[in-house]
Design an enzyme around this catalytic site. Structure first.
Site, mmCIF file in Angstrom:
data_model
loop_
_atom_site.group_PDB
_atom_site.id
_atom_site.type_symbol
_atom_site.label_atom_id
_atom_site.label_comp_id
_atom_site.label_asym_id
_atom_site.label_seq_id
_atom_site.Cartn_x
_atom_site.Cartn_y
_atom_site.Cartn_z
ATOM 1 N N GLY A 45 21.022 -4.196 61.755
ATOM 2 C CA GLY A 45 22.011 -3.326 60.597
ATOM 3 C C GLY A 45 23.442 -3.477 60.942
ATOM 4 O O GLY A 45 24.215 -3.371 60.030
ATOM 5 N N GLU A 100 27.382 0.121 66.225
ATOM 6 C CA GLU A 100 26.209 0.488 65.519
ATOM 7 C C GLU A 100 26.407 0.571 63.995
ATOM 8 O O GLU A 100 27.754 0.922 63.575
ATOM 9 C CB GLU A 100 25.745 1.842 66.184
ATOM 10 C CG GLU A 100 24.745 2.565 65.375
ATOM 11 C CD GLU A 100 23.333 2.168 65.675
ATOM 12 O OE1 GLU A 100 23.244 0.919 65.283
ATOM 13 O OE2 GLU A 100 22.493 2.760 65.845
ATOM 14 N N ASP A 101 25.305 0.611 63.099
ATOM 15 C CA ASP A 101 25.657 0.688 61.872
ATOM 16 C C ASP A 101 25.934 2.131 61.426
ATOM 17 O O ASP A 101 27.196 2.270 60.728
ATOM 18 C CB ASP A 101 24.594 -0.014 61.012
ATOM 19 C CG ASP A 101 23.136 0.719 61.587
ATOM 20 O OD1 ASP A 101 23.271 1.423 62.407
ATOM 21 O OD2 ASP A 101 22.039 0.139 60.812
ATOM 22 N N ASP A 104 23.203 9.136 62.530
ATOM 23 C CA ASP A 104 22.613 10.097 61.645
ATOM 24 C C ASP A 104 22.138 11.336 62.288
ATOM 25 O O ASP A 104 22.962 11.933 62.757
ATOM 26 C CB ASP A 104 21.435 9.393 60.927
ATOM 27 C CG ASP A 104 20.527 10.042 59.623
ATOM 28 O OD1 ASP A 104 20.958 9.732 58.646
ATOM 29 O OD2 ASP A 104 19.661 10.850 60.238
ATOM 30 N N GLY A 106 21.762 11.139 65.409
ATOM 31 C CA GLY A 106 22.528 10.838 66.616
ATOM 32 C C GLY A 106 21.512 10.613 67.780
ATOM 33 O O GLY A 106 21.914 10.040 68.869
ATOM 34 N N THR A 108 19.368 7.957 68.545
ATOM 35 C CA THR A 108 19.308 6.742 68.914
ATOM 36 C C THR A 108 20.449 6.330 69.780
ATOM 37 O O THR A 108 20.181 5.848 70.808
ATOM 38 C CB THR A 108 19.641 5.575 67.574
ATOM 39 O OG1 THR A 108 18.430 6.082 66.734
ATOM 40 C CG2 THR A 108 19.330 4.276 67.898
ATOM 41 N N LEU A 109 21.798 6.835 69.324
ATOM 42 C CA LEU A 109 22.821 6.465 70.242
ATOM 43 C C LEU A 109 23.067 7.282 71.569
ATOM 44 O O LEU A 109 23.196 6.830 72.479
ATOM 45 C CB LEU A 109 24.063 6.674 69.464
ATOM 46 C CG LEU A 109 24.478 5.528 68.671
ATOM 47 C CD1 LEU A 109 25.653 5.847 67.658
ATOM 48 C CD2 LEU A 109 24.644 4.209 69.592
ATOM 49 N N LYS A 132 27.210 10.078 59.405
ATOM 50 C CA LYS A 132 26.707 11.465 58.368
ATOM 51 C C LYS A 132 26.781 12.482 59.547
ATOM 52 O O LYS A 132 25.578 12.919 60.002
ATOM 53 C CB LYS A 132 25.421 10.940 58.087
ATOM 54 C CG LYS A 132 25.054 9.806 57.089
ATOM 55 C CD LYS A 132 23.673 9.595 56.208
ATOM 56 C CE LYS A 132 22.944 8.571 56.396
ATOM 57 N NZ LYS A 132 21.735 8.769 55.919
ATOM 58 N N PHE A 153 21.165 8.423 51.564
ATOM 59 C CA PHE A 153 20.655 7.226 52.043
ATOM 60 C C PHE A 153 21.346 5.895 51.706
ATOM 61 O O PHE A 153 21.411 5.853 50.364
ATOM 62 C CB PHE A 153 19.255 6.992 51.897
ATOM 63 C CG PHE A 153 18.489 6.184 52.568
ATOM 64 C CD1 PHE A 153 18.179 6.447 54.103
ATOM 65 C CD2 PHE A 153 18.288 4.748 52.626
ATOM 66 C CE1 PHE A 153 17.796 5.444 55.015
ATOM 67 C CE2 PHE A 153 17.727 3.871 53.433
ATOM 68 C CZ PHE A 153 17.544 4.196 54.504
ATOM 69 N N ASP A 160 19.629 -1.424 55.535
ATOM 70 C CA ASP A 160 18.364 -1.737 54.771
ATOM 71 C C ASP A 160 17.634 -0.504 54.418
ATOM 72 O O ASP A 160 18.013 0.434 54.986
ATOM 73 C CB ASP A 160 17.595 -2.340 55.813
ATOM 74 C CG ASP A 160 16.599 -1.927 56.774
ATOM 75 O OD1 ASP A 160 17.302 -0.874 57.595
ATOM 76 O OD2 ASP A 160 15.446 -1.924 56.830
ATOM 77 N N ARG A 166 19.959 -5.496 52.838
ATOM 78 C CA ARG A 166 21.030 -5.536 53.771
ATOM 79 C C ARG A 166 22.157 -6.579 53.317
ATOM 80 O O ARG A 166 23.266 -6.484 53.868
ATOM 81 C CB ARG A 166 20.320 -6.186 55.054
ATOM 82 C CG ARG A 166 19.359 -5.492 55.924
ATOM 83 C CD ARG A 166 19.193 -6.228 57.369
ATOM 84 N NE ARG A 166 18.081 -5.660 57.910
ATOM 85 C CZ ARG A 166 17.838 -4.410 58.564
ATOM 86 N NH1 ARG A 166 19.045 -3.984 58.772
ATOM 87 N NH2 ARG A 166 16.805 -4.272 59.298
#
Ligand code: IMP
Length: 182
Positions: A45, A100-101, A104, A106, A108-109, A132, A153, A160, A166
């Site tokens: 992303g 990072e894209d 959301d 949080g 993942t990061l 967000k 979204f 994506d 994308r």
């Protein structure tokens, strides 16, 4: 499921994004002046944002890439973070900037930062294209962020829905009522 064209609307135009990336790059150039920076792209992303950003950086830069699984094919985070493709090189004693894209929940990061911190980088910061904040489940404050956006979204500019959209030039949002049906 295919999203009809009339359910996809522009949120942030390509031109707006370009000028904001320039501002962020200027800040990063100041903060890392005289240092070398390992810039880590989170695939897939962040790839368009990353390629715009790195061309505006003027310190010594090296590239690396990671793939992390988060959403599967849905629009909701699973909370599970798995490294599918790891970095090619050691980050020991390097200044690392994760690109990072979108942030959301949080999750993942937060998880990624924890994993990479155990590899003893000199420093580690996060730069995201979109944030967000209203969706946060864990504390995660990006060090650099182009735009905070509402809870919609978004697709395009690398982002994506189910591996599609994308390549859209602008950041677009899917009609919220329609998005509920996805
Ligand atoms: P988090 O772990 O919930 O912060 O999710 C981050 C990841 O979810 C991002 O890297 C994206 O891949 C994906 N994501 C979150 N929101 C969106 C969105 O609005 N559109 C597309 N992907 C998203």
């Amino acid at each position: 499921m295919k999203v009809p064209n009339d359910k996809i609307n522009v949120m942030i135009s390509y031109d707006e994004m370009q000028s904001r990336i320039k501002e962020i790059a200027n800040q990063i150039n100041k903060d890392y002046k005289g240092k070398s920076l390992l810039v880590v792209c989170i695939l897939k992303g962040a790839v368009l944002f990353y390629s715009d950003l790195v061309r505006m950086l003027d310190m010594d830069v090296r590239f690396d890439f990671m793939t992390i699984s988060s959403y599967g094919n849905s629009t909701e985070s699973t909370g599970e973070v798995k490294i599918k493709k790891d970095l090619d090189n050691s980050i020991n004693e390097q200044h690392v900037l994760i690109v990072e894209d979108i942030v959301d929940s949080g999750l993942t990061l937060k998880n990624l930062k924890e994993v990479l911190s155990t590899r003893k980088p000199a420093s580690i910061k996060v730069c995201c294209m979109l944030d967000k904040p209203s969706r946060r489940k864990v504390e995660m404050i990006p060090d650099y962020c182009c735009f905070e956006i509402p809870d919609k979204f978004v697709v395009g500019y690398g982002l994506d829905y189910s591996e599609e959209y994308r390549q859209l030039k602008d950041v677009c949002f899917i009609d919220p009522e329609f998005a509920k049906t996805l």
